[in-house]
Design an enzyme around this catalytic site. Structure first.
Site, short mmCIF file in Angstrom:
data_model
loop_
_atom_site.label_atom_id
_atom_site.label_comp_id
_atom_site.label_asym_id
_atom_site.label_seq_id
_atom_site.Cartn_x
_atom_site.Cartn_y
_atom_site.Cartn_z
N ASP A 82 0.94 -0.99 0.08
CA ASP A 82 0.15 -0.11 -0.08
C ASP A 82 0.79 1.07 0.04
O ASP A 82 0.51 2.21 -0.76
CB ASP A 82 -0.72 0.01 1.11
CG ASP A 82 -1.87 1.28 1.39
OD1 ASP A 82 -2.85 1.36 0.68
OD2 ASP A 82 -1.38 2.32 2.04
N CYS B 271 -5.11 2.28 -0.81
CA CYS B 271 -4.66 1.61 -1.97
C CYS B 271 -5.11 -0.03 -2.04
O CYS B 271 -5.98 -0.62 -2.84
CB CYS B 271 -3.42 1.77 -2.57
SG CYS B 271 -2.77 3.45 -3.00
N ASP B 272 -4.69 -0.52 -0.78
CA ASP B 272 -5.27 -1.76 -0.53
C ASP B 272 -6.76 -1.94 -0.48
O ASP B 272 -7.45 -2.98 -0.97
CB ASP B 272 -4.68 -2.22 0.92
CG ASP B 272 -3.25 -2.91 0.83
OD1 ASP B 272 -2.96 -3.46 -0.34
OD2 ASP B 272 -2.53 -3.02 1.71
N LEU B 273 -7.31 -1.02 0.17
CA LEU B 273 -8.79 -1.36 0.43
C LEU B 273 -9.50 -0.92 -0.82
O LEU B 273 -10.51 -1.87 -1.31
CB LEU B 273 -9.19 -0.32 1.54
CG LEU B 273 -8.81 -0.81 2.85
CD1 LEU B 273 -9.16 0.60 3.85
CD2 LEU B 273 -9.55 -1.89 3.56
#
Length: 410
Positions: free
Chosen positions: A143, A171-173
């Protein structure tokens, strides 16, 4: 708890993910009613199980947070027999989600080409750091790196300050959200045509997709946007401002809001100042305006100004820490948390699904699985004979949760 089935009831998802982006994607599908089967390696499981203050891999709150509503099995996918189990499971699966580096699943004999040949209707979702193609495809994805390379860190923080990442792993989510969005679109296409497909998204592109205003500023005007602190880059006043006991977020984003704010705080004199007459003028003098408003607002408390501004229809709110979020009466009314029972941790609180659906409600039905908790159950229901399961367990190819005894111990 609701008694209606979720919108994805009857959809089976194979979840070969770890940590966040892929696990979040499959969790969203599980929340909507899908039967998600989490596949973890024996002994250690998902890396998130070791993100904990304790050495007990079953007591990781990080793992529990990302893997609710899933059933869990444990397989060694590097063993040909373990990979073969997944291929057998894929015959009747609707969706597979994975978030390894591109090429990893192919090396295991579990890539899209292989599994779609077995099941042409399979929707196969791959979430990686940089996507399945391109010069960076083989790089690992995190991320922080995605926030850096997507431009997010360049516009976060204060002017002339050091680069700052967003406080949550955005960014991950968002990659998980886009992955779930892609899966649902692909599944609708499959219902119409009987055709599965490959869904490819990445942390980097999920980050870039969030730079809507910022990228447009460069695409349309050739201007490289800079960080603005809490201020909006197109409207003013729209930012956090100091009060006598903290800060308040004020969103007077249009002319009506600006005028209502001035009346609410008894500063109608500001309406007579030419430099603040229109939004373009306020933006040109944004720092000066923020300083002027901050001086005035520091005379009273945040609670006072929130009450006054809301009474005049001005969008505003206090800046909460996480504990204050969950203590707020509105959040409690909306039910933003719920509780499940975990065999190690006891009663565990979860965030609820941030979506209300009148006919097919989403819900948190169960806590995250123990490592290998449903290995026997899933394999037996998928046509594996009792003797086959025992052999896989005895050989260490499959693992069952502690206390789930072998039917025929070696």
């Amino acid at each position: 708890m609701t008694t209606r089935a979720g919108a994805l009831a009857g959809v089976r998802v194979l979840d070969i993910t770890q940590v966040m982006a892929g696990a979040y994607c499959s969790m969203l599908l599980a929340d909507m009613g899908a039967d998600v089967i989490k596949i973890e390696r024996p002994k250690t499981g998902d890396d998130t199980r070791r993100m904990s203050a304790t050495s007990d891999i079953e007591a990781s709150q990080a793992f529990v947070a990302m893997n609710r509503n899933k059933r869990g099995i444990s397989l060694d996918l590097k063993d040909p027999a373990g990979a073969d189990v997944v291929r057998r499971l894929a015959r009747t699966a609707d969706v597979l989600v994975e978030n390894f580096r591109p090429g990893t699943m192919d090396k295991l004999g579990l890539g899209f080409d292989t599994l779609s040949a077995i099941n042409p209707e399979l929707v196969y979702c791959s979430i990686s750091g940089f996507g399945a193609t391109g010069p960076y495809r083989d790089l690992g994805g995190f991320d922080l790196v995605a926030q850096a390379m997507s431009g997010i860190m360049s516009v976060t923080g204060t002017p002339d300050g050091e680069p700052v990442k967003v406080g949550v792993p955005v960014c991950d989510l968002n990659a998980g959200l886009f992955g779930a969005f892609g899966v649902l679109n692909a599944y609708i296409h499959r219902l119409a045509t009987g055709e599965g497909q490959f869904v490819d998204t990445s942390l980097l592109e999920a980050g870039i997709a969030t730079t809507v205003w910022e990228s447009n500023e460069w695409l349309a005007e050739g201007k490289v946007p800079a960080p603005t602190g809490s201020a909006h880059r197109l409207s003013a006043p729209y930012q956090a401002l100091p009060t006598s006991d903290g800060h308040i977020a004020i969103g007077a984003a249009n002319q009506r809001g600006w005028e209502a704010m001035c009346r609410a705080i008894h500063r109608t004199d500001l309406l007579e100042i030419e430099e603040y007459g229109s939004n373009p003028q306020r933006m040109a003098n944004q720092r000066q305006l923020a300083t002027e408003l901050g001086r005035h607002l520091q005379s009273r408390s945040t609670d006072h100004w929130v009450g006054v501004l809301r009474a005049h229809g001005v969008a505003c709110g206090p800046i909460y820490d996480v504990s204050q979020v969950h203590a707020d009466a509105h959040m409690q009314h909306r039910g933003v948390t719920t509780t499940t029972s975990h065999p190690i941790l006891g009663q565990v609180r979860h965030l609820t699904v941030p979506l209300r659906m009148s006919q097919t409600p989403a819900e948190v039905r169960r806590t995250a699985p123990l490592l290998g908790e449903h290995t026997r159950e899933v394999l037996a229901a998928s046509g594996f004979a009792e003797a086959e399961i025992d052999e896989l367990v005895n050989r260490g190819v499959a693992e069952v949760a502690e206390g789930a005894a072998l039917t025929n111990p070696a």
